[in-house]
Design a protein around this motif. Structure first.
Motif, PDB file in Angstrom:
ATOM      1  N   ILE A  41       0.838  -1.199   0.000  1.00  0.00           N
ATOM      2  CA  ILE A  41       0.000   0.000   0.000  1.00  0.00           C
ATOM      3  C   ILE A  41       0.878   1.257   0.000  1.00  0.00           C
ATOM      4  O   ILE A  41       0.648   2.206  -0.760  1.00  0.00           O
ATOM      5  CB  ILE A  41      -0.933  -0.003   1.225  1.00  0.00           C
ATOM      6  CG1 ILE A  41      -1.936  -1.155   1.122  1.00  0.00           C
ATOM      7  CG2 ILE A  41      -1.666   1.320   1.353  1.00  0.00           C
ATOM      8  CD1 ILE A  41      -2.746  -1.376   2.382  1.00  0.00           C
ATOM      9  N   CYS A  42       1.900   1.256   0.842  1.00  0.00           N
ATOM     10  CA  CYS A  42       2.781   2.431   0.931  1.00  0.00           C
ATOM     11  C   CYS A  42       3.595   2.642  -0.333  1.00  0.00           C
ATOM     12  O   CYS A  42       4.046   3.763  -0.604  1.00  0.00           O
ATOM     13  CB  CYS A  42       3.722   2.281   2.127  1.00  0.00           C
ATOM     14  SG  CYS A  42       2.896   2.360   3.730  1.00  0.00           S
ATOM     15  N   SER A  43       3.792   1.597  -1.117  1.00  0.00           N
ATOM     16  CA  SER A  43       4.613   1.730  -2.328  1.00  0.00           C
ATOM     17  C   SER A  43       3.961   2.620  -3.380  1.00  0.00           C
ATOM     18  O   SER A  43       4.621   3.042  -4.329  1.00  0.00           O
ATOM     19  CB  SER A  43       4.900   0.347  -2.919  1.00  0.00           C
ATOM     20  OG  SER A  43       3.711  -0.231  -3.461  1.00  0.00           O
ATOM     21  N   TYR A  44       2.655   2.907  -3.228  1.00  0.00           N
ATOM     22  CA  TYR A  44       1.968   3.777  -4.170  1.00  0.00           C
ATOM     23  C   TYR A  44       2.106   5.256  -3.786  1.00  0.00           C
ATOM     24  O   TYR A  44       1.626   6.122  -4.514  1.00  0.00           O
ATOM     25  CB  TYR A  44       0.484   3.402  -4.252  1.00  0.00           C
ATOM     26  CG  TYR A  44       0.235   2.084  -4.939  1.00  0.00           C
ATOM     27  CD1 TYR A  44       0.121   2.001  -6.327  1.00  0.00           C
ATOM     28  CD2 TYR A  44       0.124   0.913  -4.202  1.00  0.00           C
ATOM     29  CE1 TYR A  44      -0.101   0.793  -6.964  1.00  0.00           C
ATOM     30  CE2 TYR A  44      -0.099  -0.311  -4.826  1.00  0.00           C
ATOM     31  CZ  TYR A  44      -0.205  -0.362  -6.203  1.00  0.00           C
ATOM     32  OH  TYR A  44      -0.418  -1.563  -6.831  1.00  0.00           O
ATOM     33  N   ASP A  46       4.089   8.884  -2.986  1.00  0.00           N
ATOM     34  CA  ASP A  46       5.281   9.603  -3.420  1.00  0.00           C
ATOM     35  C   ASP A  46       6.079  10.036  -2.197  1.00  0.00           C
ATOM     36  O   ASP A  46       5.714   9.743  -1.046  1.00  0.00           O
ATOM     37  CB  ASP A  46       4.912  10.795  -4.298  1.00  0.00           C
ATOM     38  CG  ASP A  46       4.005  11.802  -3.587  1.00  0.00           C
ATOM     39  OD1 ASP A  46       3.912  11.767  -2.335  1.00  0.00           O
ATOM     40  OD2 ASP A  46       3.388  12.626  -4.281  1.00  0.00           O
ATOM     41  N   ARG A  72      12.426   2.897  -5.138  1.00  0.00           N
ATOM     42  CA  ARG A  72      11.793   3.270  -6.409  1.00  0.00           C
ATOM     43  C   ARG A  72      11.873   4.786  -6.622  1.00  0.00           C
ATOM     44  O   ARG A  72      12.139   5.254  -7.731  1.00  0.00           O
ATOM     45  CB  ARG A  72      10.329   2.810  -6.398  1.00  0.00           C
ATOM     46  CG  ARG A  72       9.512   3.302  -7.594  1.00  0.00           C
ATOM     47  CD  ARG A  72       8.054   2.916  -7.441  1.00  0.00           C
ATOM     48  NE  ARG A  72       7.477   3.450  -6.217  1.00  0.00           N
ATOM     49  CZ  ARG A  72       6.984   4.675  -6.100  1.00  0.00           C
ATOM     50  NH1 ARG A  72       7.025   5.517  -7.135  1.00  0.00           N
ATOM     51  NH2 ARG A  72       6.446   5.078  -4.968  1.00  0.00           N
TER      52      ARG A  72
END
Length: 413
Positions: A41-44, A46, A72
């Motif tokens: 979830i946190c990977s989405y 910025d 990323r």
């Protein structure tokens, strides 16, 4: 185990178990999710959203600081320590901190300092290696220890490497070995940790450039030749090939595949100043470019990958070559805005390029995704001096001018 209802630290949790809510917050279904799902979830998010998430509570601060989430983002930043291929060049520094410092590189926020001065004008060269900076001054190469916390460097050298009778033109530092070329036409090899050194006569005139990879040395000279030298046992200093370049050689570099090397010449004839030669046979493989003006000599070259190459020189352009697509035309080019020759160039092997100009100690930062210069720093005003060499880490940039060594500290703007 703490009392019932008290939160546990993330380190005490299993890798896939749910995270417990802070004691100050009511029970939330969020903490019942596996850690892998929370990270997904946190990977989405910025960089700004991750920063705000970390201000909610200690648990989310720990979760949002994970290198996995920032990697990323870092790969799209300037000089964050990641190459185009994803290799991490600075694994000891948290990725989140590198992203913060990267914003200072982009916006030009830094602290400037002159860390060394000398009386006579020289043409110094520098290399960085972990905790040390190596600087050529006249016929010697001196090793200075970098101070902790990025506060400059110690003013007295830890070691001095000598062997030339005239000024060192250039040197490289590879696998704890220093290989230098001098105005006396000699090449000198030093082992950093020990007294071992080898010196041999290489060219009839000054050795303008050298490189060292895979047990082989390549050198270029004003005598219009480039040579390949062996360092294998029993053949140290033996010349394997002599390449007649028909022009003065200003720069040279071995391909990361150890199969070829590139020479940058003065462009006083009718051939391209950028040529690639076979390392095993010494035969010409290809010429780069077709539209060079007379005198557009190439002063520095830098391999990012076996197929991607940067060059700069007297014609005021930085050129980016991809030999997989075309050898006749570069894939990108950037023009120095004040029409100055470019003496040196370096990249982070991803998005950022740093260049040194011939007047007023101008260092410029470039973003490959943009067409214009990103930031400029004038280091020698009002006295004019070229930037003979520059090197940088994820936090500092070092520039060697005729009479001083300057540092830009991007951790403390």
């Amino acid at each position: 185990m703490g009392r019932k209802g008290s939160p546990r630290s993330p380190q005490a949790e299993g890798g896939s178990r749910a995270a417990s809510p802070p004691s100050s917050s009511p029970s939330s279904p969020l903490w019942a999710l596996p850690e892998e799902l929370l990270l997904l979830i946190c990977s989405y998010l910025d960089a700004q959203a991750l920063g705000r998430l970390g201000q909610v509570c200690r648990r989310l601060r720990f979760l949002s600081s994970r290198d996995l989430l920032w990697r990323r983002i870092a790969r799209g930043c300037l000089n964050s320590g990641f190459t185009q291929l994803g290799t991490d060049l600075a694994p000891g520094i948290p990725v989140k901190e590198r992203v913060k410092v990267s914003r200072n590189w982009r916006h030009g926020r830094c602290r400037r300092e002159t860390v060394l001065k000398w009386k006579c004008n020289l043409m110094p060269w520098i290399e960085l290696d972990g905790e040390y900076l190596y600087l050529s001054q006249a016929e010697n190469i001196q090793a200075y220890r970098l101070c902790p916390e990025g506060t400059g460097l110690q003013h007295h050298p830890q070691a001095i490497f000598s062997g030339h009778q005239e000024d060192v033109c250039r040197f490289v530092l590879v696998n704890s070995h220093i290989v230098s070329g001098g105005g006396d036409g000699n090449i000198v090899l030093h082992k950093i940790h020990g007294s071992y050194s080898v010196k041999f006569s290489a060219h009839e005139q000054e050795v303008n450039c050298v490189d060292f990879q895979g047990g082989l040395i390549v050198s270029g000279s004003r005598d219009r030749t480039a040579k390949v030298w062996s360092l294998s046992t029993g053949r140290v200093g033996q010349c394997l090939h002599t390449v007649q370049t028909e022009d003065r050689v200003w720069s040279i570099a071995i391909s990361p595949l150890l199969s070829s090397f590139v020479t940058g010449t003065a462009c006083c004839g009718h051939t391209s100043p950028l040529r690639i030669w076979d390392l095993e046979s010494g035969q010409l493989l290809t010429c780069l470019g077709t539209d060079f003006h007379r005198g557009a000599g190439v002063l520095d070259v830098f391999y990012e990958t076996p197929s991607l190459l940067l060059s700069c020189g007297y014609d005021t352009y930085i050129r980016y070559w991809d030999i997989r697509t075309s050898t006749r035309k570069c894939v990108q080019e950037w023009e120095e805005p004040h029409d100055s020759a470019l003496y040196c160039i370096r990249s982070d092997k991803n998005h950022m390029i740093a260049s040194g100009s011939s007047y007023y100690g101008v260092v410029r930062l470039w973003d490959k995704r943009q067409t214009r210069c990103l930031q400029s720093f004038h280091l020698s005003s009002p006295t004019s001096s070229p930037v003979y060499c520059l090197r940088f880490s994820t936090t500092h940039l070092y520039a060697a001018l005729a009479s001083a060594l300057h540092v830009l500290d991007f951790t403390a703007p």
